[in-house]
Design a protein around this motif. Structure first.
Motif, PDB file in Angstrom:
ATOM      1  N   GLU A  88      22.332   5.894   6.552  1.00  0.00           N
ATOM      2  CA  GLU A  88      21.273   5.265   5.746  1.00  0.00           C
ATOM      3  C   GLU A  88      19.967   6.266   5.308  1.00  0.00           C
ATOM      4  O   GLU A  88      19.565   7.050   6.268  1.00  0.00           O
ATOM      5  CB  GLU A  88      20.577   4.080   6.611  1.00  0.00           C
ATOM      6  CG  GLU A  88      19.737   3.077   5.932  1.00  0.00           C
ATOM      7  CD  GLU A  88      20.356   2.182   4.872  1.00  0.00           C
ATOM      8  OE1 GLU A  88      21.455   2.185   4.692  1.00  0.00           O
ATOM      9  OE2 GLU A  88      19.684   1.481   4.026  1.00  0.00           O
ATOM     10  N   ALA A  95      11.302   4.982   8.423  1.00  0.00           N
ATOM     11  CA  ALA A  95      12.171   4.315   9.335  1.00  0.00           C
ATOM     12  C   ALA A  95      11.071   3.908  10.570  1.00  0.00           C
ATOM     13  O   ALA A  95      10.476   4.745  11.032  1.00  0.00           O
ATOM     14  CB  ALA A  95      13.003   5.381   9.864  1.00  0.00           C
ATOM     15  N   CYS A 147      16.644   4.263  13.129  1.00  0.00           N
ATOM     16  CA  CYS A 147      17.180   3.443  11.779  1.00  0.00           C
ATOM     17  C   CYS A 147      17.380   2.113  11.939  1.00  0.00           C
ATOM     18  O   CYS A 147      17.746   1.567  13.258  1.00  0.00           O
ATOM     19  CB  CYS A 147      18.841   4.246  11.790  1.00  0.00           C
ATOM     20  SG  CYS A 147      19.735   3.343  10.381  1.00  0.00           S
ATOM     21  N   CYS A 179      19.656   8.684   8.264  1.00  0.00           N
ATOM     22  CA  CYS A 179      20.038   8.336   9.674  1.00  0.00           C
ATOM     23  C   CYS A 179      21.216   9.498  10.306  1.00  0.00           C
ATOM     24  O   CYS A 179      21.957   9.760   9.451  1.00  0.00           O
ATOM     25  CB  CYS A 179      20.789   7.120   9.633  1.00  0.00           C
ATOM     26  SG  CYS A 179      21.517   6.637  11.083  1.00  0.00           S
ATOM     27  N   VAL A 231      16.306   8.973  13.014  1.00  0.00           N
ATOM     28  CA  VAL A 231      16.255   9.257  11.388  1.00  0.00           C
ATOM     29  C   VAL A 231      15.814  10.788  11.255  1.00  0.00           C
ATOM     30  O   VAL A 231      14.751  11.159  11.817  1.00  0.00           O
ATOM     31  CB  VAL A 231      15.463   8.350  10.811  1.00  0.00           C
ATOM     32  CG1 VAL A 231      15.364   8.735   9.253  1.00  0.00           C
ATOM     33  CG2 VAL A 231      16.304   6.847  10.829  1.00  0.00           C
TER      34      VAL A 231
END
Ligand code: AP5
Length: 214
Positions: A137, A146, A151, A130, A158
């Motif tokens: 993340e 993703a 995200c 992310c 992402v």
């Protein structure tokens, strides 16, 4: 908890650290994440670090220690910390030892995450992260895609990290072998190393929690 996660690039340190934070309120401190935030913010530190990071080289010890001396004394570290990607050299480990004894803080243990080289190579080329510095993340195009490239936690795009070209990944793995792998023996001699064969992050997290509970 106060632990160090040791392991090659792609061993799963970031994934395991994030999963461990719900255990007792300990914070994840990733030197890689801090450095990438500095790069994005365009600070002097970020500009200096970027050259090293893009090549897959380590950022000089003095820069890292200055950054971590401050970070480890912030109030959120009182509950505990999970060090992800630090220390990375024998010098950093020695400096960290001195800092922790000055702060009168003891490590629980150093978790050595062992993963075969071909597994980490595959993981790194398929990882996405992310782009929101406050989130970061981790996704994976094979195991955790993703949805729509966004995200799930914060909706930011992402992306693939700048140091995830094949050449940089191979160089990071070599750097690990030369500069960071010696820490395994360093901490084993201190009697605080614990080995975890880390193929499943969830199982590694459970094993670390069991070790913490003694
Ligand atoms: P840093 O960000 O620390 O990179 P790294 O050590 O190379 O670690 P990674 O983030 O690549 O891997 P990871 O082990 O956290 O794995 P992850 O959980 O993401 O450092 C970047 C750069 O900053 C360095 O090269 C250096 O220049 C500089 N730097 C940082 N700290 C420094 C320091 N102390 N001193 C000097 N320089 C420093 O997982 C990877 C992938 O695998 C993901 O795709 C994930 O989905 C997947 N995955 C993870 N676990 C599993 C599993 N069990 N099963 C399947 N897939 C999995």
């Amino acid at each position: 908890m106060r632990i160090i996660l040791l392991g090659a690039p792609g061993a799963g340190k970031g994934t395991v650290a994030k999963l461990l934070t719900d255990f007792d309120g300990s914070v994840q401190i990733s030197t890689g994440d801090i450095l990438r935030s500095e790069v994005r913010a365009g600070t002097d530190l970020g500009k200096e670090a970027k050259e090293y990071m893009d090549r897959g080289d380590l950022v000089p010890d003095a820069i890292i220690m200055k950054m971590m001396e401050g970070r480890l004394q912030e109030p959120d570290c009182r509950k505990g910390f999970i060090l992800d990607g630090f220390p990375r050299t024998i010098q950093q480990a020695k400096n960290l030892g001195e800092l922790l004894s000055r702060l009168q803080v003891r490590l629980d243990f150093v978790a050595n995450l062992e993963v075969p080289r071909e597994v980490v190579l595959d993981r790194l080329t398929t990882r996405r992260t992310c782009s929101n510095p406050a989130c970061q993340e981790i996704y994976n195009i094979k195991t955790k895609p993703a949805p729509g490239g966004k995200c799930e936690k914060c909706g930011s795009p992402v992306v693939q990290r700048d140091d995830e070209t094949e050449a940089a990944i191979l160089h990071r793995l070599d750097t690990y072998t030369k500069k960071t792998a010696p820490l395994v023996d360093f901490y084993r001699k201190e009697g605080i190393l614990r080995d975890f064969v880390s193929v499943s992050s969830a199982e590694t997290v459970q094993a670390i929690k069991r070790e913490l509970l003694g």
